[in-house]
Write a protein that holds these residues in place. Sequence first.
Motif, mmCIF file in Angstrom:
data_model
loop_
_atom_site.group_PDB
_atom_site.id
_atom_site.type_symbol
_atom_site.label_atom_id
_atom_site.label_comp_id
_atom_site.label_asym_id
_atom_site.label_seq_id
_atom_site.Cartn_x
_atom_site.Cartn_y
_atom_site.Cartn_z
ATOM 1 N N ALA A 50 0.830 -1.211 0.000
ATOM 2 C CA ALA A 50 0.000 0.000 0.000
ATOM 3 C C ALA A 50 0.866 1.263 0.000
ATOM 4 O O ALA A 50 0.554 2.250 -0.679
ATOM 5 C CB ALA A 50 -0.929 -0.015 1.212
ATOM 6 N N SER A 51 1.975 1.218 0.753
ATOM 7 C CA SER A 51 2.874 2.384 0.787
ATOM 8 C C SER A 51 3.514 2.626 -0.568
ATOM 9 O O SER A 51 3.638 3.773 -1.024
ATOM 10 C CB SER A 51 3.952 2.172 1.855
ATOM 11 N N ALA A 52 3.929 1.538 -1.231
ATOM 12 C CA ALA A 52 4.528 1.693 -2.558
ATOM 13 C C ALA A 52 3.522 2.266 -3.552
ATOM 14 O O ALA A 52 3.866 3.134 -4.372
ATOM 15 C CB ALA A 52 5.048 0.342 -3.050
ATOM 16 N N TYR A 53 2.285 1.822 -3.479
ATOM 17 C CA TYR A 53 1.257 2.346 -4.371
ATOM 18 C C TYR A 53 0.984 3.821 -4.073
ATOM 19 O O TYR A 53 0.790 4.637 -4.997
ATOM 20 C CB TYR A 53 -0.019 1.526 -4.236
ATOM 21 N N PHE A 54 1.006 4.177 -2.789
ATOM 22 C CA PHE A 54 0.793 5.579 -2.426
ATOM 23 C C PHE A 54 1.920 6.456 -2.978
ATOM 24 O O PHE A 54 1.674 7.553 -3.489
ATOM 25 C CB PHE A 54 0.714 5.704 -0.905
ATOM 26 N N VAL A 55 3.157 5.972 -2.883
ATOM 27 C CA VAL A 55 4.283 6.731 -3.435
ATOM 28 C C VAL A 55 4.133 6.894 -4.941
ATOM 29 O O VAL A 55 4.404 7.964 -5.508
ATOM 30 C CB VAL A 55 5.606 6.036 -3.075
ATOM 31 N N LEU A 56 3.687 5.819 -5.621
ATOM 32 C CA LEU A 56 3.487 5.905 -7.064
ATOM 33 C C LEU A 56 2.403 6.918 -7.411
ATOM 34 O O LEU A 56 2.543 7.701 -8.370
ATOM 35 C CB LEU A 56 3.123 4.530 -7.615
ATOM 36 N N VAL A 57 1.324 6.932 -6.634
ATOM 37 C CA VAL A 57 0.244 7.896 -6.885
ATOM 38 C C VAL A 57 0.751 9.327 -6.722
ATOM 39 O O VAL A 57 0.463 10.209 -7.545
ATOM 40 C CB VAL A 57 -0.944 7.616 -5.944
#
Length: 297
Positions: A183-190
């Motif tokens: 979830a953190s990696a996806y948030f960084v990508l967003v």
Amino acid sequence: AGRKVALVKSGIFEPDDLNFRGQAPDPVLDENGWPDGDSPEVPPKRMPTSMLEVLTCDVDEKKWAAILQRDESMFKGAYQQYEFRYMAVHGPLMVFKLLQLAVVLYAGEPNSLTQLMAAGAVEVAQLLALVLTNPFTDPWIDALSKAGAVHQVGQLGLMGLFRADVAEDPGRRGAAFAMIALASAYFVLVVAVIAFVVVIPVYRAWKAAKEREKADRAEFEAKQEAIRKEQEEARAAREQEAPEQPAATAAAKPAPKPAPKPGPKPTPKPAPKAARRVTPPTSEDDDDDDDLDDSDW
């Protein structure tokens, strides 16, 4: 889909602009750019006729971008982020969202294995559709949509793994940490996509506007400085001409005549006395004059 049909039938496209399955290929050209006589004759290009050809036809990216710039339709927001070929894909993508909602409501008990498997099947189908089509014109939005589908599938898989681990050993939390990391990696990508798609273009536009304003101000100041220098040069030239002009005027004037020397003032002559008028005697006075002596005359 209806908007695409309207655009194709509106007459803004020529047969050479559209590519679809069944369209005549481009003719083979020789080195001079003329049709090669040895190649078989190619039939002329045509407009799409069937609904499948209309929905799958494609157009050049530049022409599609030019159409979007002039498009004032109220439905523009539903298809402007897609390529012309996948202009009608917005509806199927919305169907995936409806299926996800239906899975949550009707696919078994909450947090059950059946519900988890059904949600996973919908997410995998959506991921395959996005990977196979690449429907978005912006590569960042395309990457974000695929990353979102991968995130959803990964989270569902980690949820199943977490439930299996807890069932065996309640103290095992490895899958939970993996879910947090994903979830953190996806948030960084967003955040990165928002920065590249929104923040950086806005900053570049602001910086370009500031640079244009600075350049305009510098140009204006340069013009003002040039005008000021011209005025100063003109003033200096007038000041240099001012002393020379009286000297030239004085040199051009004739020399003044010398003043006469002062001499003795002439004595004024007395004015002549007025002559006394004598009235001659009349006949009446003769009688009176006879009585007078000669001394009286």
